[in-house]
Each structure stands twice: as structure tokens, then as C-alpha cells.
Write a protein that holds these residues in place. Structure first.
Motif, PDB file in Angstrom:
ATOM      1  N   ILE A 227       0.851  -1.194   0.000  1.00  0.00           N
ATOM      2  CA  ILE A 227       0.000   0.000   0.000  1.00  0.00           C
ATOM      3  C   ILE A 227       0.885   1.242   0.000  1.00  0.00           C
ATOM      4  CG2 ILE A 227      -1.782   1.274   1.243  1.00  0.00           C
ATOM      5  CD1 ILE A 227      -2.606  -1.394   2.515  1.00  0.00           C
ATOM      6  N   VAL A 228       0.631   2.134  -0.916  1.00  0.00           N
ATOM      7  CA  VAL A 228       1.387   3.387  -0.979  1.00  0.00           C
ATOM      8  C   VAL A 228       1.049   4.227   0.246  1.00  0.00           C
ATOM      9  CG1 VAL A 228       1.737   5.528  -2.270  1.00  0.00           C
ATOM     10  CG2 VAL A 228       1.472   3.349  -3.491  1.00  0.00           C
ATOM     11  N   ARG A 342       3.659  -3.092   3.504  1.00  0.00           N
ATOM     12  CA  ARG A 342       2.841  -4.272   3.219  1.00  0.00           C
ATOM     13  C   ARG A 342       1.438  -4.104   3.770  1.00  0.00           C
ATOM     14  NH1 ARG A 342       6.100  -9.457   5.149  1.00  0.00           N
ATOM     15  NH2 ARG A 342       4.229 -10.453   4.270  1.00  0.00           N
ATOM     16  N   SER A 343       1.325  -3.433   4.896  1.00  0.00           N
ATOM     17  CA  SER A 343       0.030  -3.094   5.495  1.00  0.00           C
ATOM     18  C   SER A 343       0.232  -1.822   6.301  1.00  0.00           C
ATOM     19  CB  SER A 343      -0.481  -4.226   6.396  1.00  0.00           C
ATOM     20  OG  SER A 343       0.344  -4.358   7.541  1.00  0.00           O
ATOM     21  N   THR A 348       7.904  -1.624   8.604  1.00  0.00           N
ATOM     22  CA  THR A 348       8.945  -1.569   7.578  1.00  0.00           C
ATOM     23  C   THR A 348       8.480  -0.751   6.384  1.00  0.00           C
ATOM     24  OG1 THR A 348       9.744  -3.760   8.237  1.00  0.00           O
ATOM     25  CG2 THR A 348      10.465  -2.926   6.105  1.00  0.00           C
ATOM     26  N   ILE A 349       9.300   0.215   6.020  1.00  0.00           N
ATOM     27  CA  ILE A 349       8.977   1.090   4.891  1.00  0.00           C
ATOM     28  C   ILE A 349       9.862   0.709   3.705  1.00  0.00           C
ATOM     29  CG2 ILE A 349       9.008   3.469   4.035  1.00  0.00           C
ATOM     30  CD1 ILE A 349       8.521   4.400   6.883  1.00  0.00           C
ATOM     31  N   TYR A 350       9.252   0.667   2.529  1.00  0.00           N
ATOM     32  CA  TYR A 350       9.976   0.421   1.286  1.00  0.00           C
ATOM     33  C   TYR A 350       9.844   1.669   0.429  1.00  0.00           C
ATOM     34  CZ  TYR A 350       9.144  -4.270   3.069  1.00  0.00           C
ATOM     35  OH  TYR A 350       9.069  -5.368   3.886  1.00  0.00           O
ATOM     36  N   ASP A 385      -3.137   3.618  -2.799  1.00  0.00           N
ATOM     37  CA  ASP A 385      -3.055   2.786  -4.002  1.00  0.00           C
ATOM     38  C   ASP A 385      -2.242   1.523  -3.712  1.00  0.00           C
ATOM     39  OD1 ASP A 385      -4.565   4.413  -5.621  1.00  0.00           O
ATOM     40  OD2 ASP A 385      -2.857   5.505  -6.451  1.00  0.00           O
ATOM     41  N   GLU A 386      -2.553   0.456  -4.430  1.00  0.00           N
ATOM     42  CA  GLU A 386      -1.806  -0.793  -4.275  1.00  0.00           C
ATOM     43  C   GLU A 386      -0.828  -0.967  -5.439  1.00  0.00           C
ATOM     44  OE1 GLU A 386      -4.721  -3.940  -4.022  1.00  0.00           O
ATOM     45  OE2 GLU A 386      -4.606  -3.944  -1.837  1.00  0.00           O
TER      46      GLU A 386
END
Length: 409
Positions: A227-228, A342-343, A348-350, A385-386
Motif C-alpha cells: 500500500i502506498v 505491506r500493510s 517496515t517502509i519500502y 493505491d496498491e
């Protein structure tokens, strides 16, 4: 070029080989016991092929080794290739006494097992006319070994075309791993096998490494929905456009990210746009510092890519295939920072930085009802957004995943 197969065999004296000897019979019984089937023609041919068969993406390829180097023999056996072609019965006897191998002898225009059964027909090709005469019905064995005395790429493709649909396994004599690669990839499907004729251990290592990389590419990558959580303008930076020697389809792109632990699927420029013509060979990938996935489960920096290097293309379902870089363009452009989780509860941030342009898009999850686009342009991207992520280990050394503590932010 090397002497012809028959002439070489004659010089080696195998013309007068008349098996079986007592020692040769013992070797045959050992191989027969291991393969657990009678040593008839069909079974022997099948065992010789199967004993040195290697996964090649979704298909299988076979490698026979032709060498007089014990070091090459050892390296090949350790990597699962234990079918060897000999010009000398004595050498076959000696090696069979120290390693469990399938020995084959070349003589009289063919390759024979230890029961003196022809397992392959050898065909020498030195000119276009001989190549045209090469047909599937020629030869009495199930396997055909082609020796291109004047090696070129086009004949390799012609051999694949000639034997397409044939039940025979076609081998080509290859003197380098690069030649073997051409035979395996000619006209996409390639030949069924090669006879690797080398005296250098590194040739065996390089060919096995090539197989390993292709095998991994044939696997489905696990992709995760994310998820953005943030989209913001970041300023100017040097971004990398990767132009490939392959055309990409909708849903395909490169895996790129600021952190190796999470790579975003950046879509190619194959989709139509109101602003610029479609360029299905290009991925506007991101800044010079970003990681990009390459074959073998490794990563490379985008700044390290150059013409001739390989990357992997991935689609929405995780299907992957290799592609060769044809050109890399590095130019200063405005960038946008995209962050995702991821949720919403995940800590954790990507993140990824990409050019702030309508032609740059991130691949989104595929909906069963087809109600969502293949990719979302970063200029239209919003929180919630996904998009698709590839999650993996974060610690890297020269692009190889390692186990160690690391903090990236």
C-alpha cells in the motif's frame, strides 16, 4: 579449426577398437546396475542422455563432455555431468575406475557405448551444402551430434530449424561456453544438448553458472501487494533509462528499489501515452543509486548497467525472463519519492525514487474482474493505491544476498 572427428579418431587409433574386453564389461555392468534397465539400444541411449541432463528454465538440456583433462572430468562430475566422450579406450577404462561415469567412444562416424551400441550419429558440417543435406531422417541413432567445422551462429539456427519437431536429440560440438549458449538459445528453443569439448576447468564452471542462472529465471518470483503510504516531490537527480534488446509486454518491467529488501516493479514504456510515442524496449527505472534485479538472485546498481549486461524482466504474476541491456541513458531529471508498506500496521517502509513523469508507472496487482489498470503512472499515484513489491533479504555484498545485521532508511 580442429581436425575432423573421424580423422581425429583415426589418429587416436580407436578405429581398431573391438569391445568388449573384460574390464569394459565390468564397467558396463556397473552402469547397467546403476541405471536399473537392460542395456538395449533404446535404454542405453536414454541413460546417456538422462545422466547429464540439466534444467534449463522450463525445459531440459543435456551436456556431454569431451576432454582429456582429469581436472575437467572432476569438475563436470561434481556438477552432475557424468557422460564423457573418449577417443581412447584406455582413458575411458582409467577414468571409469576412479569415477562413476557413462563412457562413450567416438569412432567410424558415430558414438558408441561400452556394449558397442551406437548411441549417436556424428555429422560433420563444413559448408552450406552439407548443412542443407542435414536432415532428421539421416542417421540410425536417436541422437545426432553435429560438428560445425566452420562455426557460425546462422548454421546453429539452421540446425534447430531442420530438426524442429524431430524425436531425435540433437547435440552440437561446442568448444567454449559461449558457443554452447548460442546452441541452447538458437531460435528461442535451441538444441537438445551440446558436446562440450574443452580442456579448461573454467569452461565447465562458466557453463554450469549459465545453467544455474537460467534455471532461476524459469522460476516464478513471489510478489507481494503493498500500500502506498507516501508520495512527494524530491528534487533533481540523475535518473537511468534502461533500453533493452527485448520488447516488453503490458504488465512487464524491472524490479527496482532504494533498498534491496523491497524492489518495486517499474513498468516499461510499452503503454500508449498522449505525451510521447510508445517505447516497449525501455524502462525509465530510477536514480543511479537504486538496486535492480539481475539473474542469479542478485542485484546491481542502476549506475553499473551497460550494454551487454543482463537483467530480468518480471510481470504481474511473477513470471520472469532474461533480457540484455542495449543502452543506458543517465540524465538529470526531477524525481518523486514513493513509499509503501505491506500493510498500514507494518513498521517496515519500502521506497523508490523515479522520474516525475507521466510515462513512468508502477505495476499494480492484477484484478480478476479486470477492473484495474496494469500500472499506475507516478504522477497519478496517491496514498492508499496498491502496487507490487518483491521482498527479499536486505543485506548485500557485491549484489549477493548475505546474512548480516543492516539498517537502511
Amino acid at each position: 579449426m580442429a581436425q575432423s572427428v573421424l580423422h581425429s579418431a583415426s589418429l587416436a587409433g580407436i578405429r581398431c577398437f573391438t569391445p568388449p574386453t573384460d574390464k569394459w564389461n565390468n564397467i558396463c555392468r556397473l552402469i547397467s546396475s546403476q541405471n536399473k534397465h537392460p542395456m538395449n539400444t533404446k535404454a542405453t541411449q536414454s541413460s546417456s542422455v538422462a545422466s547429464s541432463t540439466t534444467s534449463f528454465g522450463s525445459s531440459k538440456k543435456t551436456v556431454w563432455v569431451w576432454t582429456e583433462s582429469k581436472q575437467v572430468m572432476t569438475a563436470a562430475v561434481e556438477r552432475g555431468w557424468n557422460t564423457f566422450v573418449f577417443q581412447s579406450q584406455k582413458l575411458a577404462d582409467d577414468w571409469s575406475s576412479i569415477a562413476l561415469i557413462d563412457p562413450l567412444l567416438i569412432k567410424e562416424g558415430g558414438i558408441f557405448d561400452c556394449q558397442n551400441t551406437r548411441v549417436a550419429t556424428v555429422v560433420e558440417v563444413s559448408n552450406p551444402k552439407e548443412l542443407e543435406e542435414l536432415q532428421p531422417e539421416n542417421g540410425v541413432a536417436e541422437n545426432v551430434v553435429v560438428d560445425l567445422l566452420d562455426w557460425q551462429v546462422i548454421p546453429a539456427e539452421n540446425i534447430v530449424a531442420a530438426f524442429q519437431g524431430s524425436q531425435k536429440t540433437v547435440f552440437a560440438v561446442s568448444k567454449t561456453p559461449v558457443e554452447a549458449q548460442v546452441f541452447f538459445e538458437a531460435l528461442e528453443h535451441g538444441l537438445g544438448g551440446v558436446v562440450l569439448k574443452v580442456e579448461d576447468v573454467q569452461a565447465v564452471l562458466d557453463l554450469k553458472d549459465y545453467f544455474d542462472r537460467r534455471d532461476k529465471v524459469g522460476n516464478i518470483l513471489s510478489l507481494t501487494k503493498a500500500i502506498v503510504t507516501g508520495v512527494q516531490v524530491a528534487g533533481m537527480g540523475d535518473r537511468v533509462c534502461v533500453d533493452l534488446c527485448s520488447l516488453m509486454r503490458p504488465g512487464e518491467g524491472l524490479l527496482v528499489g532504494s533498498f534491496a529488501r523491497g524492489l518495486f516493479l517499474v513498468h516499461s514504456e510499452c503503454l500508449e501515452s498522449n505525451y510521447i510515442a510508445s517505447r516497449p524496449f525501455r524502462v525509465n527505472a530510477g536514480p543511479v543509486h537504486a538496486y535492480v534485479a539481475v539473474p542469479g538472485g542478485k542485484t546491481s546498481y542502476l549506475s553499473e548497467l551497460k550494454a551487454g549486461k543482463e537483467v530480468i524482466l518480471v510481470d504481474q504474476k511473477g513470471r520472469q525472463r532474461p533480457a540484455i541491456v542495449g543502452r543506458v541513458k543517465i540524465e538529470t531529471r526531477p524525481l518523486i519519492l514513493v513509499e509503501a508498506k505491506r500493510s498500514l500496521d507494518d513498521q517496515t517502509i519500502y521506497s523508490i525514487l523515479v522520474q516525475n513523469a507521466e510515462t513512468v508507472a508502477l505495476v499494480c496487482p492484477k484484478k480478476e474482474n479486470g477492473g484495474q489498470k496494469t500500472a499506475i503512472p507516478v504522477t497519478s499515484l496517491k496514498v492508499g493505491d496498491e502496487i507490487m513489491l518483491r521482498l527479499q533479504g536486505g543485506a548485500r555484498h557485491t549484489g549477493i544476498e548475505i546474512q548480516e545485521f543492516i539498517v537502511e532508511k
